[in-house]
Design an enzyme around this catalytic site. Sequence first.
Site, short mmCIF file in Angstrom:
data_model
loop_
_atom_site.label_atom_id
_atom_site.label_comp_id
_atom_site.label_asym_id
_atom_site.label_seq_id
_atom_site.Cartn_x
_atom_site.Cartn_y
_atom_site.Cartn_z
N CYS A 79 47.36 72.22 43.44
CA CYS A 79 46.21 72.24 44.34
C CYS A 79 45.47 70.90 44.30
O CYS A 79 46.07 69.90 44.64
CB CYS A 79 45.30 73.44 44.04
SG CYS A 79 44.13 73.78 45.38
N HIS A 186 48.80 77.59 45.35
CA HIS A 186 48.68 78.05 43.97
C HIS A 186 49.92 78.87 43.58
O HIS A 186 49.98 80.05 43.90
CB HIS A 186 47.43 78.92 43.80
CG HIS A 186 46.17 78.13 43.80
ND1 HIS A 186 45.68 77.51 42.68
CD2 HIS A 186 45.32 77.81 44.80
CE1 HIS A 186 44.58 76.86 42.97
NE2 HIS A 186 44.33 77.03 44.26
N GLU A 188 50.67 80.04 40.82
CA GLU A 188 50.28 81.11 39.89
C GLU A 188 49.64 82.29 40.61
O GLU A 188 49.37 83.32 40.01
CB GLU A 188 49.35 80.55 38.80
CG GLU A 188 47.90 80.30 39.22
CD GLU A 188 47.67 79.00 40.00
OE1 GLU A 188 48.65 78.37 40.43
OE2 GLU A 188 46.49 78.65 40.19
#
Lengths: 220, 252
Positions: A79, A186, A188
Amino acid sequence: MIGIIDYGMGNLFSVEKALERLGVEAFISDDHERLRQADGLILPGVGAFKDAMDLLNENGLTKMIHEYVQTGKPFLGICLGMQLLFESSEENGLTNGLSLLPGKVIRFSGVDRKGESYKVPHMGWNKLRFDQDSPLLQGVDEDYVYFVHSFYVDADQSDVVLAEANYDVNVAAVVGKENVFGMQFHPEKSSVMGMQLLRNFTKLTEKGSTADEFYNLSRN
Amino acid sequence: MLTKRIIPCLDVKEGRVVKGIQFVELRDAGDSVELARFYDEQGADELVFLDISASHEGRKTMVEVVKAVASELAIPFTVGGGINSLEDMKRILRAGADKVSLNTAAVLRPELITEGANFYGSQCIVVAIDAKYDEEIGTWRVYTHGGRKATERDVISWAKEAVERGAGELLLTSMDADGEKKGFNIALTKAVSEAVSVPVIASGGAGNADHFAEAFLDGKADAALAASIFHYKETSVAEVKESVKQRGVCIR
């Protein structure tokens, strides 16, 4: 062992936990020595570009990161962490970045070619389109990932783009050059695909990994 | 292309998800992680956790809920309810939430929006607006304190102000539509979505899967949120997505 750079910005916890779920050992630290010894480093980041660069400079992390990248070990920015890899950003005036990758970070205009306005930030799930072969994208199909950002790197202006997404413009989504990688979204938070991409990055940190083979092949 | 988002909302009280009683197949219907996983597997694009704890102690347990969800799942989520200060925001975001949602606290002290946005960036700051139509002023009025207290503010100007102050997204609940199950409040959603430059989440009124497409196509919403129809299994996230897709809306 993967080091997650703690410089006071970003969602470090989620990144660490995602790595744990992959069975990869990871630690969060701001200690230069510990970070230097990691097999791979991740630079996360949420917030403003200038604040982030100021913190990296104040903590001596800018120099540490450059030295680390020189060793050839894998490095991943996520990011804002990806944006920081580039030369500059126009967020809050022009700020210099880490300059590990060529290019600049600019703001979504919020108005398309027809003069219609669109929403900024670019927030939500968008589909990736792969541009170049990369160990990061191996065994992964083009799918949706979760983006949240107001600034971007123009995929049409950059030759380090491995995958892009379209949001009025072509947004650099996965970037990479040699051992330096970045993801604008992202991973994750990007469900199955995000975990696959993180897994591919962590594979690069394993000795004698497919990445070594990949690079040997592409160099030959 | 960016997809429209379907967002289930979970109410959390003293660290436990409430209203989740219809999930008989779950070992523990009050467990936030189990419910979050259930929705994730159905294709939920995001989750909202609303802390409805009455006590200070109850709110502290919210941090544990956030940590547990962020540890187990790769899904973006927002936490709202009881967030009154920058410290509250930090606690929740550090625990692994992606966004915090401010409601009453932002109305009482709008600077809070800017403080949060300056520290974490606008993309982390959602402003939740509870709106109810007021015949007297001919527009929607902002309510606070869980819809119990009317304010002097009108919804459109408050939405604009919140965005100017740094909100990265608006969670717009129609108190008129809420609980009626007759569909989202299209007029309200459209009016707000067209007035601001940030994404708008429509909330309140979803009664069946087909209502969602209307929120996107007619209401110009970027995301749509529902609670009870998912909890009580009147429809599923997967069914909603299928319905929306058939109407030609881009969906994951």
